[in-house]
Design an enzyme around this catalytic site. Structure first.
Site, short mmCIF file in Angstrom:
data_model
loop_
_atom_site.label_atom_id
_atom_site.label_comp_id
_atom_site.label_asym_id
_atom_site.label_seq_id
_atom_site.Cartn_x
_atom_site.Cartn_y
_atom_site.Cartn_z
N THR A 19 -40.82 -30.59 -8.13
CA THR A 19 -39.54 -30.20 -7.51
C THR A 19 -39.66 -28.80 -6.94
O THR A 19 -39.23 -27.83 -7.57
CB THR A 19 -38.41 -30.27 -8.56
N ASP A 57 -36.13 -26.38 -1.71
CA ASP A 57 -34.99 -25.49 -1.93
C ASP A 57 -33.77 -26.24 -2.45
O ASP A 57 -32.89 -25.65 -3.10
CB ASP A 57 -34.64 -24.78 -0.61
N GLU A 77 -35.41 -33.11 -26.01
CA GLU A 77 -36.47 -33.61 -25.15
C GLU A 77 -35.94 -34.12 -23.82
O GLU A 77 -36.62 -34.87 -23.12
CB GLU A 77 -37.24 -34.73 -25.86
#
Length: 489
Positions: free
Chosen positions: A392, A395, A405
């Site tokens: 990822t 922007d 988790e």
């Protein structure tokens, strides 16, 4: 950064080399130009001397010898034309040829004539033009300069010959009135039809420039080599003095500074031996004073640092509590996620954009902790966090630890299927990372399950509804076998 900069020695040598190159180039050019000008001036002086000598010889033939010859033959109409007796130019050419053949200074002399009896004296286009200028303007007495002839440069002097006199018309009026044998001697009926008073000839002295210019080039080369040798010696001597008087003391100062930087406790306060030069001695003295002052300051600083350590430790604890970063994974924590998610939701509402949420959960994480321990479990979470940051990077994507988790990804401007594609990339990347997990369902490595939900929100909608849909989709992914992504309907 400092290692990439050029040294003082290199910079100075480059400046010296550039200066010497410019000086050598200017010297060579100036020397060659001076030698060239000297050669041209010598050729000019030679041409003028030769012109004066030949003019004197020609005057003698024209005004003394030739007049007497004409008186002897004027009463003998059957006199056969003899150039040795009747042609002043023929005798002048013979004298100059004999001089050149005997090893005298090489030059050419030519009586450039328009419509000449002798083809050797026929004026070319350039010479004809100059003769016409002399004829049109009787005040012009000379032309001199450099001219390329037969592929070689010559310095030439051209002066107008005497206007055609009445005595000349005996040989140049018509072939019929010419002395017997004249046309036979030169082979063609040329040189007739002259007009009395015209200037149709010019004396041209042609001194070759190629040999003196070649000699000038050699002289310039030899002189330039001597000059370059001097510059090289000067450069070497300058470099040696620079190294001895400037660079060596600076290098000693550099070595002491490096030792101080590497181990201040051991070497701070060391002194540099004072160099011989005044400027560097002042520099060394200032360095020594600075080193001693820093040593004293360091001893006082250690006391102050000890006093502040406990205060800083307490402040760090408070800062960590208030921080937005999750201490274990380095991702944004739940507090920061709440702010970012609210901001993304508001942005989507104002600009009619899609907003998507991906909830991610580590499959059978409890079993991983039970078998390998919490330390390994923490390592697994950190590994997944790094993968999330790598995948990822856009922007419009934001990732955070949601709790335990669980992780969450917010995607602004992406509709459901595109958001699910991001989730699948994350799941595949985690599986490829192959973090060991014997209790997992896919090749004994840790895996993720993902629930994806997306919408184009309205201001009256509750942001929590989208998170709930993603949570339901995550539960469905778990129920369908894990290690997969489910998009909320």
């Amino acid at each position: 950064m400092c290692m990439k900069k050029k040294s003082i020695k290199t910079l100075i040598f480059l400046c010296f080399a550039l200066t010497f190159f410019v000086a050598a180039a200017l010297y060579i050019i100036n020397t060659y130009n001076n030698e060239k000008i000297r050669s041209i001036n010598e050729a000019k002086a030679t041409a003028e001397s030769i012109y004066i000598l030949n003019s004197s010889i020609l005057d003698r033939f024209m005004y003394t010898i030739r007049k007497k010859v004409l008186l002897l033959v004027q009463n003998n109409p059957e006199q056969i034309f003899d150039p040795d007796i009747m042609s002043s130019i023929y005798n002048l050419r013979s004298i100059n040829n004999a001089y050149n053949d005997s090893g005298g200074e090489q030059y050419r002399i030519k009586l450039c004539t328009i419509n000449s009896l002798n083809p050797l004296d026929e004026a070319d286009v350039f010479e004809s033009q100059k003769i016409q200028e002399f004829n049109a303007d009787r005040s012009l007495k000379r032309f001199q300069g450099i001219r390329d002839m037969d592929g070689d440069p010559y310095y030439i002097i051209m002066c107008p010959f005497f206007p055609v006199a009445s005595s000349c018309m005996q040989c140049h009026r018509t072939p019929e009135t010419a002395p017997p044998g004249l046309v036979d001697l030169y082979g063609t009926p040329r040189g007739f039809g002259w007009s009395e008073g015209q200037i149709i000839s010019a004396i041209s002295i042609q001194v070759p420039l190629a040999p003196p210019l070649a000699a000038a080039h050699r002289n310039a080369q030899v002189s330039s080599l001597y000059f370059l040798g001097f510059l090289c010696v000067f450069l070497v001597l300058s470099g040696w003095l620079l190294s001895l008087l400037v660079l060596a003391p600076l290098q000693r100062a550099r070595d002491i500074a490096k030792r101080i930087a590497a181990d201040p406790t051991e070497h701070l306060g060391e002194r540099i031996a004072l160099p011989n030069s005044r400027e560097l001695a002042e520099f060394a003295d200032a360095f020594n004073n600075m080193s001693e002052a820093l040593a004293q300051e360091r001893s006082q600083l250690e006391v102050r640092v000890a006093e502040r350590t406990s205060e800083l430790a307490e402040a760090n604890k408070k800062l960590k509590i208030l921080s937005d970063v999750d201490g274990l994974t380095g991702l944004a924590n739940r507090r920061k996620f709440d702010r970012v998610y609210q901001s993304a939701w508001q942005n989507a509402c104002e600009n009619a954009l899609f907003v998507a949420v991906i909830l991610l959960d580590v499959d059978k994480f409890k079993d991983l902790n039970d078998k390998y321990g919490h330390q390994v479990g923490d390592d697994c979470l950190r590994c997944i966090a790094r993968i999330l940051l790598q995948v990822t990077r856009s922007d419009h994507e934001f990732v955070a630890r949601y709790g335990g988790e669980e992780f969450v990804v917010v995607l602004l401007g992406l509709e459901g299927h595109k958001a699910q594609a991001v989730a699948l990339r994350i799941i595949e990347a985690v599986e490829k990372a192959a973090f060991p997990h014997d209790k997992a369902i896919a090749g004994s490595v840790a895996t993720l399950s993902a629930g994806v939900a997306a919408c184009r929100p309205l201001s009256e909608q509750n942001p929590e509804d989208l998170l709930k849909k993603a949570d339901v989709a995550l539960y469905k992914a778990k129920a369908e076998g894990r290690n997969r992504s489910v998009l909320s309907a």
